[in-house]
Structure formats: C-alpha cells, structure tokens
Design an enzyme around this catalytic site. Sequence first.
Site, PDB file in Angstrom:
ATOM      1  N   GLY A   1      43.473  33.000  35.923  1.00 43.74           N
ATOM      2  CA  GLY A   1      42.870  34.330  35.932  1.00 43.74           C
ATOM      3  C   GLY A   1      43.825  35.395  35.452  1.00 43.74           C
ATOM      4  O   GLY A   1      43.425  36.345  34.761  1.00 43.74           O
TER       5      GLY A   1
ATOM      6  N   PHE B   1      38.981  34.324  40.052  1.00 43.36           N
ATOM      7  CA  PHE B   1      39.022  33.657  41.351  1.00 43.36           C
ATOM      8  C   PHE B   1      40.460  33.708  41.874  1.00 43.36           C
ATOM      9  O   PHE B   1      41.359  33.095  41.298  1.00 43.36           O
ATOM     10  CB  PHE B   1      38.631  32.182  41.232  1.00 43.36           C
ATOM     11  CG  PHE B   1      37.235  31.905  40.757  1.00 43.36           C
ATOM     12  CD1 PHE B   1      36.239  32.864  40.838  1.00 43.36           C
ATOM     13  CD2 PHE B   1      36.905  30.659  40.230  1.00 43.36           C
ATOM     14  CE1 PHE B   1      34.951  32.590  40.403  1.00 43.36           C
ATOM     15  CE2 PHE B   1      35.625  30.380  39.803  1.00 43.36           C
ATOM     16  CZ  PHE B   1      34.644  31.352  39.880  1.00 43.36           C
TER      17      PHE B   1
ATOM     18  N   TYR C   1      40.892  31.155  37.205  1.00 42.59           N
ATOM     19  CA  TYR C   1      41.228  30.816  38.581  1.00 42.59           C
ATOM     20  C   TYR C   1      42.749  30.895  38.750  1.00 42.59           C
ATOM     21  O   TYR C   1      43.498  30.277  37.999  1.00 42.59           O
ATOM     22  CB  TYR C   1      40.724  29.405  38.884  1.00 42.59           C
ATOM     23  CG  TYR C   1      40.884  28.915  40.313  1.00 42.59           C
ATOM     24  CD1 TYR C   1      41.319  29.751  41.331  1.00 42.59           C
ATOM     25  CD2 TYR C   1      40.586  27.599  40.653  1.00 42.59           C
ATOM     26  CE1 TYR C   1      41.447  29.296  42.634  1.00 42.59           C
ATOM     27  CE2 TYR C   1      40.708  27.128  41.945  1.00 42.59           C
ATOM     28  CZ  TYR C   1      41.147  27.981  42.933  1.00 42.59           C
ATOM     29  OH  TYR C   1      41.281  27.513  44.224  1.00 42.59           O
ATOM     30  N   CYS C   2      43.193  31.670  39.745  1.00 45.39           N
ATOM     31  CA  CYS C   2      44.610  31.760  40.101  1.00 45.39           C
ATOM     32  C   CYS C   2      45.419  32.197  38.878  1.00 45.39           C
ATOM     33  O   CYS C   2      45.121  33.215  38.261  1.00 45.39           O
ATOM     34  CB  CYS C   2      45.071  30.419  40.668  1.00 45.39           C
ATOM     35  SG  CYS C   2      46.782  30.399  41.275  1.00 45.39           S
ATOM     36  N   LEU C   3      46.419  31.429  38.499  1.00 42.69           N
ATOM     37  CA  LEU C   3      47.242  31.763  37.345  1.00 42.69           C
ATOM     38  C   LEU C   3      46.412  31.802  36.065  1.00 42.69           C
ATOM     39  O   LEU C   3      46.702  32.583  35.144  1.00 42.69           O
ATOM     40  CB  LEU C   3      48.367  30.738  37.221  1.00 42.69           C
ATOM     41  CG  LEU C   3      49.501  31.015  36.254  1.00 42.69           C
ATOM     42  CD1 LEU C   3      50.093  32.382  36.490  1.00 42.69           C
ATOM     43  CD2 LEU C   3      50.576  29.946  36.403  1.00 42.69           C
TER      44      LEU C   3
END
Length: 586
Positions: A321, A345, A317-319
């Site tokens: 990811g 994500f 998720y975000c960083l």
Amino acid sequence: MLQTPSNPIAVAPQAPVRHVGSTDSDRSLHAALAPLTGGLSPTALSLAYADWLSHLFWAPARRLDLAQDALRGAAQLAQAAVHPAPPWSLITPQPQDRRFAGPEWRQPPFNLMAQSFLLAEEWWRDATNGIRGVSQQNAKIVEFAMRQMLDVFAPSNFALTNPEVIRRTLTSEGGNVTAGLRNWWEDLLQTMSHDTDLKHDFEVGRDVAVTPGKVVYSNDLIELIQYAPATGEVRPEPILIVPAWIMKYYILDLSPHNSLVKYLTEQGFTVFMVSWRNPTAKHRDLTLEDYRRLGVMAAIETIRAIVPHQPIHAVGYCLGGTLLSIAAAAMSRDGDDRLRSITLFAAQTDFTEAGELTLFINESQVAFLEDMMWKRGVLDTTQMAGAFQILRSNDLVWSRMVRDYLMGERSEPNDLMAWNADATRMPYRMHSEYLRKLFLDNDLAEGRYTVDDRAIALSDIHTPMFVVGTLRDHVAPWRSTFKIHLLADAEITFCLTGGGHNAGIVSPPSPKAHGYQVMMKEADGPYIGPDDWIKEAPHAEGSWWTEWVHWLEARSGQPVPPPRIGLSDTNAAELPDAPGHYVLQA
C-alpha cells in the site's frame, strides 16, 4: 505464450548506501555481531541507556520518589502476605495481558506472585518514563528493553510458579511433561532443517492459493495473476492487488472460505494479483524504484492491455500500500488517470507514529542493519520474524512456550499460521532505502520523496480512497494509517476493524467477523482527529469486506461480459496456472 519484459531489472547507477569513513572490515565486524545481538545495534541500546541513566543520576528527587514507590510496594506485598486480601487488590492485569487470566491465579500464593511481578513491571515503567531531558525515543527503547527482560521472569513462564501447569501435571500424571518434551524436540528438528509441518499441512496450490487463474505476465521481479471470472458478467473496471513483498501474496487467497480474491470474483469483479519474487543475494541491488517500476507500473500497463480503456481499482496491502501510494502520487503528478480508486489495507504513508517498530529505526540501528544486509545481500527471514515476535513476545513467544512445552499442547494448525511460516527476504539496497527514506526521514509524507528525479506529493492524489486500519495492529497502528487524511487531497472513506495486522484484514463474512466502524470525509471536508473519529464513526456488525464491495460497486460501471484471460496475442490455455512459480520460491 507468457509475456515477459523487454528489459530485465536495471540497477540504478548510483552506488549502494555507504557512510563516510566506513570500511569493509568495520562492516564485516558489524555483520558478524548481528547474529549475537538478534540484529539489534548494541550502540543504539547503549546510547539509550546512557541517556536515561545520566539524566536519572542528575535527578535525585526523582530517584527518591522511585525508592519510596519501591518501598511502598514492598510493604503492601508484605501486608498482603501476612493478612490475605481479595485477589488483585494491589494491582490488576491489563485487559490485553492474558498470562494470569485463569481462575487458578486468584488463589494464594500464586495471586501474590503475579501481583508482585506486575508491581515490578509497573515500577520499571514509571522509572523509565517521566525523566526530564531524556529523548522520547530513548525512553521508549529503555522501557521496551526492560519490559522484554522482565517478561522472561514472569511466574507464568515456569512450571513451579504456574498453577495451571501444576494442575495439568497432576491431572495428567505427568503426561504434559512428556508431550512438552516431544513438542520441544520436534521444534528443534524443524528449526535445524529450516522446515515446518505447516507447509505440508497447507500446500500452496493445493490447500491455499487455489482460486483458479493464470499467470498473464512476468518479469524478473513479479508474476501477474489474472483470476478466472466466477460470474457471467463482471464490473468493467478490474481490480489490481499489490501485496507487500515482506509476505507471500496468498494471505489474500488463503483457503476458499477466507480468500479475499475468491470473494471478489464471486461479487463480479475481475481481479489481478501481483506475486513478488523471493529475492536472493544476487538481487542485492534492487531499488525501491525497481519495485515501483517493475511491480506496480508493469502490472498497470499489462492490465490496461488486457482490459483496454478501463480505469483500475488499485489495492495495496501493508508495504504494498505504501508503494501504491508512491506510484499513485507520481501518476497524479504526471496527469496519469488510469486509477479509478485506491484502497489501502493497513498501509502507512506517514511514519512518525509507526508504533514500536520505530524503536528499531534510528541512525545507529539502520547503519547496523545495512552492514548486516551488505554482507548477506538480503535481510534474512529469521531477522524479520524475530523483530515481529519481539513486538508481541507475550503472545508469540512466551505464551506459546508455556502452551507447547509446559502444558504439552499444540495449537490446531490453520492456513494463516502456515502462511506466516512461509517467509520472504528483503534485498539489501531496497530495504535500506525503505528504512531511510520512509521510516527514518519520512520523505514521502514531507514531500522529499522523488520519482524520476522529481518530488512527489500525496496531496496530488485526488482519486477516491478506501483506507482500512485494524485496532490491534503492531505493524501499522491504525492512528498511523489514519494520517492519510492529512496528506491526500481526496475523498477518503476510513474503515476501522477489529483484529490485528493480518487477522483484521482476513475477515470474511461470517458470524465471527470482527465488526467495524466506517466514515467518509469529502475531499474538501473538515479534518476530524482519530480520537474524535473513533467516537463519531458509526459501528456496523459483520465483515468490512461487504462494506468495501458496496463502495467499489458505487464507483464501478454496469456489468459487462468478462474480459479475455491474458494478452490478445496469447493462448490462455498455454499460460501457467495460478499460483505461478515465484510464490513457491523458498
């Protein structure tokens, strides 16, 4: 008992980033300036304005056009004032601008004031764009800065020029003024005490992050949580979730009704979650490589020991990811096939179109931030929160001030707001590397990022990917996340959902779900650009969570009995309960 690493965090031998000719006294000066400028480099702003002004000075025809536009707008306003015209006859607010949405703004003189302000905004937008010779980034910086300054003076921000506030004052006989002052005083006290009522309304482990589980591994950087099965049988392939360390992990395990973790366990999956330590100044020399090695790779090794011989569905998720993409590219390069699928994500792998966040990322700004972090050892939570608030100042700053202090209202607290107030810090060295290698130099997308002193390439990834973007994402714009199509040589299912960076991801099945578009590209299929994709991708109602679970099931084996909790030499009853200790660190 709980497994801990045989080796704690090892600091890489190279020295922290330093610039030629820089001295500690210069860096201390910059660090002292940072609180006064909100962490923004005054040099970066000065250079942007100098670029714009100097080119505008040598464009007399353009200046004449702007002067004529200003006079034309003033004449239209004067005519509208003398001869009243239908509401919004001169200019209409943008669909996302909710400041003037109330019916009171259609009445004179408030409609005229709102249109005057919007015309001024439009004039400045024209004045800061289309000047030949000005660099694109400098033009955007000037436009952004001028928009922020103008937003301060919006008529909606003042009691005497906001008809909704005037009406509320009359109907409540001044009760909104008293309530607004009380709200202001409460917020002031909370700011001084660095506390918030939301943390008490939604306590971690009591109200949020309550899905049953155990901390099955820990090291100096992470705790790894294994969640208890919710079904009699589970898919043989476990799920590993790597959240961003810019946030506490429990955004994906909020209240039971909107917990992605709980939803996955109920669908018959074994779920593991990385919970990051909240770093302090003593962790200043942690590197991005430490986060890969002691975060993603340590979690994978532990999961394979608990669920042997089974490939992993990895989620970032975000960083988190972005970090997962780095780890997956390195694994693919080295022939490591322990991942069955990769899900991202709202995660970026190419940072050339990273939205307005890139306005804060240039050599001057990064050097200024480095000096600030060098002094403190970390990037403080207030700096991170301030940057994101600036990006959406109308939604997160001014509208909130109008609601809380002028209207005397309070938003009903919710778990997402409580999570948002539970901020984390960034270690100096890691964040410097992240800004330079990824944002500033775009090393990951361009094949210069190294792992174990060898370059990695996202094109080495052949593992099926499910990539989620959100329509109103100010942190990872969906067109930026879409660029994974150009980088990975894999089957990619791209899903675009409504909402923003957080609310778009936390979208459980319900009648209020945003809806989504989804389409798959085969590994050797032709590329479709984002503008064509959004026209061609089929629309679906409901939550994208259901689409993703179907995608995971299609890439999983038949259900089997659940694996044990923890490693084979541990007593599960003696393991610490979720949510663990790291998530509670302030």
